[in-house]
Structure formats: C-alpha cells, structure tokens
Design an enzyme around this catalytic site. Sequence first.
Site, PDB file in Angstrom:
ATOM      1  N   LYS A   1       0.831  -1.213   0.000  1.00 57.22           N
ATOM      2  CA  LYS A   1       0.000   0.000   0.000  1.00 57.22           C
ATOM      3  C   LYS A   1       0.869   1.269   0.000  1.00 57.22           C
ATOM      4  O   LYS A   1       0.647   2.174  -0.785  1.00 57.22           O
ATOM      5  CB  LYS A   1      -0.920   0.019   1.241  1.00 57.22           C
ATOM      6  CG  LYS A   1      -1.851  -1.182   1.323  1.00 57.22           C
ATOM      7  CD  LYS A   1      -2.755  -1.112   2.541  1.00 57.22           C
ATOM      8  CE  LYS A   1      -2.028  -1.150   3.868  1.00 57.22           C
ATOM      9  NZ  LYS A   1      -1.268  -2.404   4.122  1.00 57.22           N
TER      10      LYS A   1
ATOM     11  N   ARG B   1      -9.191   0.626   9.395  1.00 62.59           N
ATOM     12  CA  ARG B   1      -8.697  -0.717   9.701  1.00 62.59           C
ATOM     13  C   ARG B   1      -9.696  -1.516  10.517  1.00 62.59           C
ATOM     14  O   ARG B   1      -9.423  -2.671  10.845  1.00 62.59           O
ATOM     15  CB  ARG B   1      -7.412  -0.601  10.501  1.00 62.59           C
ATOM     16  CG  ARG B   1      -6.154  -1.055   9.742  1.00 62.59           C
ATOM     17  CD  ARG B   1      -5.010  -0.673  10.604  1.00 62.59           C
ATOM     18  NE  ARG B   1      -3.772  -1.329  10.441  1.00 62.59           N
ATOM     19  CZ  ARG B   1      -2.705  -0.793   9.849  1.00 62.59           C
ATOM     20  NH1 ARG B   1      -2.799   0.346   9.221  1.00 62.59           N
ATOM     21  NH2 ARG B   1      -1.556  -1.423   9.867  1.00 62.59           N
TER      22      ARG B   1
ATOM     23  N   ARG C   1      11.908  -5.364   4.700  1.00 62.91           N
ATOM     24  CA  ARG C   1      11.599  -3.953   4.385  1.00 62.91           C
ATOM     25  C   ARG C   1      12.580  -3.007   5.068  1.00 62.91           C
ATOM     26  O   ARG C   1      12.937  -3.193   6.229  1.00 62.91           O
ATOM     27  CB  ARG C   1      10.172  -3.639   4.851  1.00 62.91           C
ATOM     28  CG  ARG C   1       9.827  -2.153   4.787  1.00 62.91           C
ATOM     29  CD  ARG C   1       8.357  -1.902   4.794  1.00 62.91           C
ATOM     30  NE  ARG C   1       7.727  -2.202   6.063  1.00 62.91           N
ATOM     31  CZ  ARG C   1       6.406  -2.084   6.289  1.00 62.91           C
ATOM     32  NH1 ARG C   1       5.606  -1.691   5.318  1.00 62.91           N
ATOM     33  NH2 ARG C   1       5.917  -2.382   7.456  1.00 62.91           N
TER      34      ARG C   1
ATOM     35  N   ARG D   1      11.981  -1.198  10.738  1.00 68.48           N
ATOM     36  CA  ARG D   1      11.002  -0.868  11.769  1.00 68.48           C
ATOM     37  C   ARG D   1      10.995  -1.938  12.857  1.00 68.48           C
ATOM     38  O   ARG D   1      11.106  -3.123  12.565  1.00 68.48           O
ATOM     39  CB  ARG D   1       9.600  -0.766  11.144  1.00 68.48           C
ATOM     40  CG  ARG D   1       9.351   0.537  10.441  1.00 68.48           C
ATOM     41  CD  ARG D   1       8.089   0.542   9.609  1.00 68.48           C
ATOM     42  NE  ARG D   1       6.906  -0.035  10.239  1.00 68.48           N
ATOM     43  CZ  ARG D   1       5.709  -0.066   9.660  1.00 68.48           C
ATOM     44  NH1 ARG D   1       5.528   0.478   8.459  1.00 68.48           N
ATOM     45  NH2 ARG D   1       4.688  -0.617  10.262  1.00 68.48           N
TER      46      ARG D   1
ATOM     47  N   ARG E   1       0.720  -8.839  13.713  1.00 68.64           N
ATOM     48  CA  ARG E   1       0.032  -7.825  12.893  1.00 68.64           C
ATOM     49  C   ARG E   1      -0.845  -8.486  11.832  1.00 68.64           C
ATOM     50  O   ARG E   1      -1.926  -7.999  11.524  1.00 68.64           O
ATOM     51  CB  ARG E   1       1.059  -6.893  12.249  1.00 68.64           C
ATOM     52  CG  ARG E   1       1.676  -5.947  13.273  1.00 68.64           C
ATOM     53  CD  ARG E   1       2.940  -5.297  12.762  1.00 68.64           C
ATOM     54  NE  ARG E   1       2.742  -4.513  11.575  1.00 68.64           N
ATOM     55  CZ  ARG E   1       3.677  -4.291  10.647  1.00 68.64           C
ATOM     56  NH1 ARG E   1       4.880  -4.795  10.783  1.00 68.64           N
ATOM     57  NH2 ARG E   1       3.416  -3.565   9.606  1.00 68.64           N
TER      58      ARG E   1
HETATM   59  P1  ADP Z   1       2.272  -1.865   3.215  1.00 69.33           P
HETATM   60  O1  ADP Z   1       2.296  -0.354   3.145  1.00 69.33           O
HETATM   61  O2  ADP Z   1       1.052  -2.439   2.558  1.00 69.33           O
HETATM   62  O3  ADP Z   1       2.496  -2.402   4.586  1.00 69.33           O
HETATM   63  P2  ADP Z   1       4.809  -1.651   1.754  1.00 69.33           P
HETATM   64  O4  ADP Z   1       4.443  -0.779   0.588  1.00 69.33           O
HETATM   65  O5  ADP Z   1       5.590  -1.004   2.837  1.00 69.33           O
HETATM   66  O6  ADP Z   1       3.488  -2.392   2.343  1.00 69.33           O
HETATM   67  O7  ADP Z   1       5.599  -2.917   1.181  1.00 69.33           O
HETATM   68  C1  ADP Z   1       6.109  -3.918   2.060  1.00 69.33           C
HETATM   69  C2  ADP Z   1       7.445  -4.427   1.526  1.00 69.33           C
HETATM   70  O8  ADP Z   1       7.236  -5.146   0.316  1.00 69.33           O
HETATM   71  C3  ADP Z   1       8.440  -3.306   1.194  1.00 69.33           C
HETATM   72  O9  ADP Z   1       9.734  -3.770   1.545  1.00 69.33           O
HETATM   73  C4  ADP Z   1       8.305  -3.122  -0.320  1.00 69.33           C
HETATM   74  O10 ADP Z   1       9.507  -2.671  -0.908  1.00 69.33           O
HETATM   75  C5  ADP Z   1       7.947  -4.539  -0.778  1.00 69.33           C
HETATM   76  N1  ADP Z   1       7.018  -4.562  -1.924  1.00 69.33           N
HETATM   77  C6  ADP Z   1       5.966  -3.734  -2.148  1.00 69.33           C
HETATM   78  N2  ADP Z   1       5.320  -4.071  -3.275  1.00 69.33           N
HETATM   79  C7  ADP Z   1       5.976  -5.174  -3.773  1.00 69.33           C
HETATM   80  C8  ADP Z   1       5.804  -5.991  -4.946  1.00 69.33           C
HETATM   81  N3  ADP Z   1       4.789  -5.778  -5.796  1.00 69.33           N
HETATM   82  N4  ADP Z   1       6.657  -7.020  -5.112  1.00 69.33           N
HETATM   83  C9  ADP Z   1       7.675  -7.248  -4.227  1.00 69.33           C
HETATM   84  N5  ADP Z   1       7.905  -6.511  -3.134  1.00 69.33           N
HETATM   85  C10 ADP Z   1       7.068  -5.469  -2.899  1.00 69.33           C
HETATM   86  P1  AMP Z   2       1.329   0.580   9.285  1.00 73.03           P
HETATM   87  O1  AMP Z   2       2.383   1.611   9.061  1.00 73.03           O
HETATM   88  O2  AMP Z   2       0.085   0.836   8.484  1.00 73.03           O
HETATM   89  O3  AMP Z   2       1.863  -0.821   9.132  1.00 73.03           O
HETATM   90  O4  AMP Z   2       0.879   0.734  10.812  1.00 73.03           O
HETATM   91  C1  AMP Z   2       1.798   0.543  11.879  1.00 73.03           C
HETATM   92  C2  AMP Z   2       1.052   0.481  13.190  1.00 73.03           C
HETATM   93  O5  AMP Z   2       0.392   1.729  13.463  1.00 73.03           O
HETATM   94  C3  AMP Z   2      -0.075  -0.569  13.272  1.00 73.03           C
HETATM   95  O6  AMP Z   2       0.417  -1.866  13.589  1.00 73.03           O
HETATM   96  C4  AMP Z   2      -0.937   0.020  14.395  1.00 73.03           C
HETATM   97  O7  AMP Z   2      -0.355  -0.192  15.674  1.00 73.03           O
HETATM   98  C5  AMP Z   2      -0.860   1.511  14.101  1.00 73.03           C
HETATM   99  N1  AMP Z   2      -1.931   1.909  13.149  1.00 73.03           N
HETATM  100  C6  AMP Z   2      -1.772   2.377  11.888  1.00 73.03           C
HETATM  101  N2  AMP Z   2      -2.966   2.649  11.335  1.00 73.03           N
HETATM  102  C7  AMP Z   2      -3.911   2.340  12.250  1.00 73.03           C
HETATM  103  C8  AMP Z   2      -5.325   2.369  12.261  1.00 73.03           C
HETATM  104  N3  AMP Z   2      -6.034   2.782  11.191  1.00 73.03           N
HETATM  105  N4  AMP Z   2      -5.969   1.965  13.390  1.00 73.03           N
HETATM  106  C9  AMP Z   2      -5.287   1.570  14.461  1.00 73.03           C
HETATM  107  N5  AMP Z   2      -3.954   1.482  14.515  1.00 73.03           N
HETATM  108  C10 AMP Z   2      -3.251   1.864  13.420  1.00 73.03           C
END
Ligand code: ADP
Ligand code: AMP
Length: 225
Positions: A15, A90, A129, A162, A173
């Site tokens: 995302k 969420r 990541r 992270r 998660r």
């Molecule tokens: P989210 O925001 O949904 O938690 P991220 O955009 O941070 O996910 O992506 C999670 C990890 O996967 C990152 O390390 C990113 O570089 C990698 N990633 C994202 N999209 C793809 C894809 N289509 N194929 C392979 N790796 C990806």
């Molecule tokens: P994310 O960056 O989206 O992976 O979110 C990291 C962490 O932030 C999550 O595991 C939650 O602890 C908190 N968080 C992010 N978005 C929300 C949401 N919409 N509702 C509740 N907690 C959230």
Amino acid sequence: MPTYIVLLGPPGAGKGTQAQAVSQTLGLPHISSGDIFRENLKKQTDLGKLAEGFMNRGELVPDDVTIAMIRERLSRSDAKNGALLDGFPRTPAQAEALSTMLSEFDGEVDVVPYIKVHEEVLIERLTGRWTCRAQGHVYHEKHNPPKVPGSCDIDGSELYQRDDDKAETVKRRIRVYLEQTEPLIEFYRQRGKLIEVDGTKPIEQVKENLLAVLPDTEQTNDLGA
Ligand code: ADP
Ligand code: AMP
C-alpha cells in the site's frame, strides 16, 4: 467534489509503495495513519506516547484516537480535493466514522483498491523492508533495493528496519489484520467500491494496474497549490 481513495490490503501488501507512486500522478496527498503515528512517536508527542505500546505489540491503536487523528488530517487544506488513504480505516468502526466525516466534507469513499497478496509472501516482504527515516519511503532488500545500500534514493536519509517488522510482531500484525481489518473487504464490496488488484506482480506492474482502475484526478487537483 473531492476524491477519496482507500487502499486496502494486509500489512506488506504494498500500500505504501503504491501510494507514494500514485499520489503524485493523481495530485492527491498520501495520508498514511502508520506514518502519522511514527512521526508523533519520533517527536514524542502525547499521541505518539499513547500509540507506542500498541504499535510495538503489533496491535491497533484505539479507534477514537485514530479517528480523531485522521479527521484532523483530512481537514487540512492540502486535502481539500481529496486524499489517498493508506492504513485507514482498519476496523468497521473506523470505516463507519470515515463515511460520516467524508459526508461532512461533501465527499464519500470513491474507490477501494484491495491489494491482494497471499499470507506467506507478507512475512518475507516485511522482514526485508527498509524504511527511510526522513519521510518513510520504503524499500526491500531483494525486491526493491535502494541504489546505495542504507540510503534513501529520494532524500538520501538513513534507512532503518522498523521495530514492528520483526518476525514475531509481523505474525501478530497479520493476525490482527485477519481479525479486525479483513471484514472491510466485504464492507466495501457490498457498497460497490471494492476493486481487487493482484499485489504479487512486480511493483511497476501493480502500479499500472492500479492507475488503470483509479479515477483520473490530476486535472482538478494541484498538490503544490
Ligand atoms: P504496506 O504499506 O502495505 O504495509 P509496503 O508498501 O511497505 O506495504 O511494502 C512492504 C514491503 O514489500 C516493502 O519492503 C516493499 O519494498 C515490498 N514490496 C511492495 N510491493 C511489492 C511488490 N509488488 N513485489 C515485491 N515486493 C514489494
Ligand atoms: P502501518 O504503518 O500501516 O503498518 O501501521 C503501523 C502500526 O500503526 C499498526 O500496527 C498500528 O499499531 C498503528 N496503526 C496504523 N494505522 C492504524 C489504524 N487505522 N488503526 C489503528 N492502529 C493503526
């Protein structure tokens, strides 16, 4: 009318990666609830201190706090033409609250791309990541490596892993996602908003597929204004 897009999908679906790429194209601000919490944590604000324990445990921050935070963010002037939401809503309560607050802004959720990725892939994606300290740009050590290891291509800042991307927390998660967020797929499907996008394709291809299903808003919005 403003345009609101909700990116839905499990942690690690891509995302944030896609939001960064398409926000500029669409001229809509990328609003990530996770990024806002991390920013507050860095600055040690009351909100950051409150969120910290939940985030470290891989749990959700309580709805009332999260909803108030997003309401404030959406009311800022750069979001007057809409927003690309990443990580919010969420829970069903957050989704209901979003509908109510958007109607106050004379808008609604226009489209909900659901970035679909199998569970097995998520752990590998999240534990590999790397995130940029300055602005949260994301990389993957194998699938999307930075040009210079340890340094963000866009702003040169340090990359870090992270705390909540450790394998144990990632598993928690994903469980929390399945229990609390997955019901939103049906919520938005029933309202005719959901569009599935295959998130297992390479990043560039996901972006193309995503742009193909999103409304073309760049004519009306100007982020620089
Ligand atoms: P989210 O925001 O949904 O938690 P991220 O955009 O941070 O996910 O992506 C999670 C990890 O996967 C990152 O390390 C990113 O570089 C990698 N990633 C994202 N999209 C793809 C894809 N289509 N194929 C392979 N790796 C990806
Ligand atoms: P994310 O960056 O989206 O992976 O979110 C990291 C962490 O932030 C999550 O595991 C939650 O602890 C908190 N968080 C992010 N978005 C929300 C949401 N919409 N509702 C509740 N907690 C959230």
